[in-house]
Design an enzyme around this catalytic site. Structure first.
Site, PDB file in Angstrom:
ATOM      1  N   HIS A   1       0.914  -1.222  -0.142  1.00 14.88           N
ATOM      2  CA  HIS A   1      -0.058   0.057  -0.225  1.00 14.88           C
ATOM      3  C   HIS A   1       0.892   1.325   0.020  1.00 14.88           C
ATOM      4  CE1 HIS A   1      -3.565   2.452   0.402  1.00 14.88           C
ATOM      5  NE2 HIS A   1      -4.171   1.770   1.197  1.00 14.88           N
TER       6      HIS A   1
ATOM      7  N   ASP B   1      -7.905  -7.192 -18.974  1.00 18.64           N
ATOM      8  CA  ASP B   1      -8.302  -8.298 -20.216  1.00 18.64           C
ATOM      9  C   ASP B   1      -6.816  -8.491 -20.662  1.00 18.64           C
ATOM     10  OD1 ASP B   1      -8.968  -9.744 -22.093  1.00 18.64           O
ATOM     11  OD2 ASP B   1      -9.985  -8.125 -23.332  1.00 18.64           O
TER      12      ASP B   1
END
Length: 441
Positions: free
Chosen positions: A162, A386
């Site tokens: 993070h 994708d």
């Protein structure tokens, strides 16, 4: 579940080209987030009959590794390690040691895992690499695991530290990696501009001069006790969403309207005393709120927290629209001056802690039992990943940061126009929460 997964390969993947090697300074916003990896899962179902198998096609491990090496060139901090500068401050050592890439097989099916999916520690252990305990500076900044299911589907688990980025940055990286895997060159996959890594745009002023006491960043705020909780994912139908928003003023965002509804439902479910105070933690992306704005492709943490405090009686007795308007005003007041004040406040906290160092926030957000932390991923490109066989059917955290935390996310590309709400709550409060949350369904 973890016993049904077998790791077949583990490797460190370095950038495919030479990258800058100087340490990357971390801003106060980078240091104020939980100092741990954020675990996500992406589920890709088996292709329709006659389609190419994912294992030998778009998710072939060699293809993913090569694409990862290419994507790490513009996103080179993810190939580094956390380090400590001469002043004791955390920084990213851009040393190209590489991101961790794991390949696994699982005796599991996509429907068995994701039809009634619940983020949990077990899901994280199964599908997402976990950093070894001990010295944080030895762990990769980014870790990935591709797991082939016996049904022919694939789970891609990601864990990016993070301190390196927020949600916007994480999804920006996934767009690039998946684009390279589809055959785009790195520049095309990145889009018009490569990621912007310089965080010195978020330096505190000298001398620091905060204009507010930003209690939401005080160690006293996340001071709740660790307590058992479960996480549920709820589909918010277009009907329910429209009804909630219809009770608010025109122009109130989906986030403000749904957060107001969530806050009221949590207060009811927990049976909080009317005279008690309840607090709502609100994160706001400040990329476009600063003056001048941060570059659109800024790759770092650019989220500032605000806090709304109110008596429980006010939250429950006021109209939903009134509560949503209070939330909207809190979000709208996060401007350049507010963000600079936060940076200065955090600087003073560091100075009080002994100079350049800052006490790392807990890996778990210990939200007090009267409070709620509401995060929005609405509008983020979380499904733009994708790799060649289509967008993922499902994307979600593998595990939540702690109890009292809620996320609002878009649903998958083949779902309706509603949204999803993930909430971590004490198990005993769930029946009441569900009853009041789905009040008209």
């Amino acid at each position: 579940m973890t016993k049904q997964v077998v790791v077949v390969d583990t490797a460190l993947v370095a950038p495919s080209e030479e990258t800058p090697r100087q340490p990357l300074w971390l801003s106060n916003l980078d240091l104020a987030v939980p100092q741990t990896h954020t675990p996500l899962v992406y589920y890709y179902p088996a292709p329709a009959q006659g389609g190419a198998a994912l294992r030998t096609g778009s998710f072939a491990p060699d293809r993913l590794r090569a694409a990862l090496a290419g994507a790490l060139v513009p996103f080179y901090p993810l190939a580094g390690r956390l380090g400590v500068g001469p002043d004791g401050r955390l920084q990213i050592e851009c040393n190209s040691k590489g991101a961790l890439f794991v390949v696994a097989n699982a005796d599991l099916t996509g429907t068995g895992v994701f039809d009634d999916y619940e983020p949990s520690a077990e899901v994280r252990r199964t599908f997402v690499p976990v950093a070894e305990s001990g010295d944080a500076t030895s762990s990769p900044m980014a870790m990935f695991q591709v797991t082939f299911l016996k049904c022919g589907g694939v789970v891609l688990g990601t864990a990016i530290h993070h301190a390196a980025m927020d949600g916007v940055g994480a999804f920006q990286f996934m767009q690039t990696w998946s684009g390279v895997a589809r055959g785009l060159d790195v520049a095309e996959a990145c889009g018009p501009q490569e990621p912007f890594h310089d965080r010195t745009l978020l330096r505190a002023r000298c001398p620091p001069c905060p204009t507010s006491d930003h209690f939401v960043y005080s160690p006293a705020f996340l001071s709740g006790r660790p307590r058992p909780y479960v996480t549920r994912i709820y589909a918010v139908s277009p009907k329910l969403l429209a009804d909630v928003k219809s009770r608010c003023a025109p122009g109130v965002s989906t986030y403000c309207a749904v957060t107001a509804h969530l806050w009221r439902c949590v207060c009811v479910a927990r049976g909080l005393a009317p005279s008690a105070d309840t607090r709502l933690g609100l994160p706001a992306n400040v990329r476009h709120r600063l003056r001048p704005p941060l570059p659109r492709t800024f790759f770092g943490n650019a989220v500032v927290r605000d806090l709304v405090t109110a008596p429980v009686s006010t939250v429950l007795d006021s109209s939903l629209g009134s509560v949503a308007e209070t939330i909207k005003k809190a979000v709208d007041r996060v401007d350049d001056a507010f963000a600079r004040s936060v940076l200065d406040y955090l600087e003073l906290q560091q100075n009080a802690a002994g100079g350049g160092g800052q006490q790392a926030p807990s890996r778990e957000q210990l939200v007090p039992a009267t409070d709620l932390w509401a995060v929005s991923w609405l509008g983020m490109a979380m499904y733009d990943a994708d790799f060649g066989s289509g967008a993922p059917r499902f994307v979600a955290p593998a595990q939540m940061f702690g109890v009292g935390t809620a996320y609002m996310t878009p649903r998958g590309p083949d779902r309706d126009d509603g949204i999803a709400v993930l909430i971590s709550l004490e198990l005993e409060y769930l029946p009441c929460f569900e009853k009041v949350f789905f009040y008209n369904e």
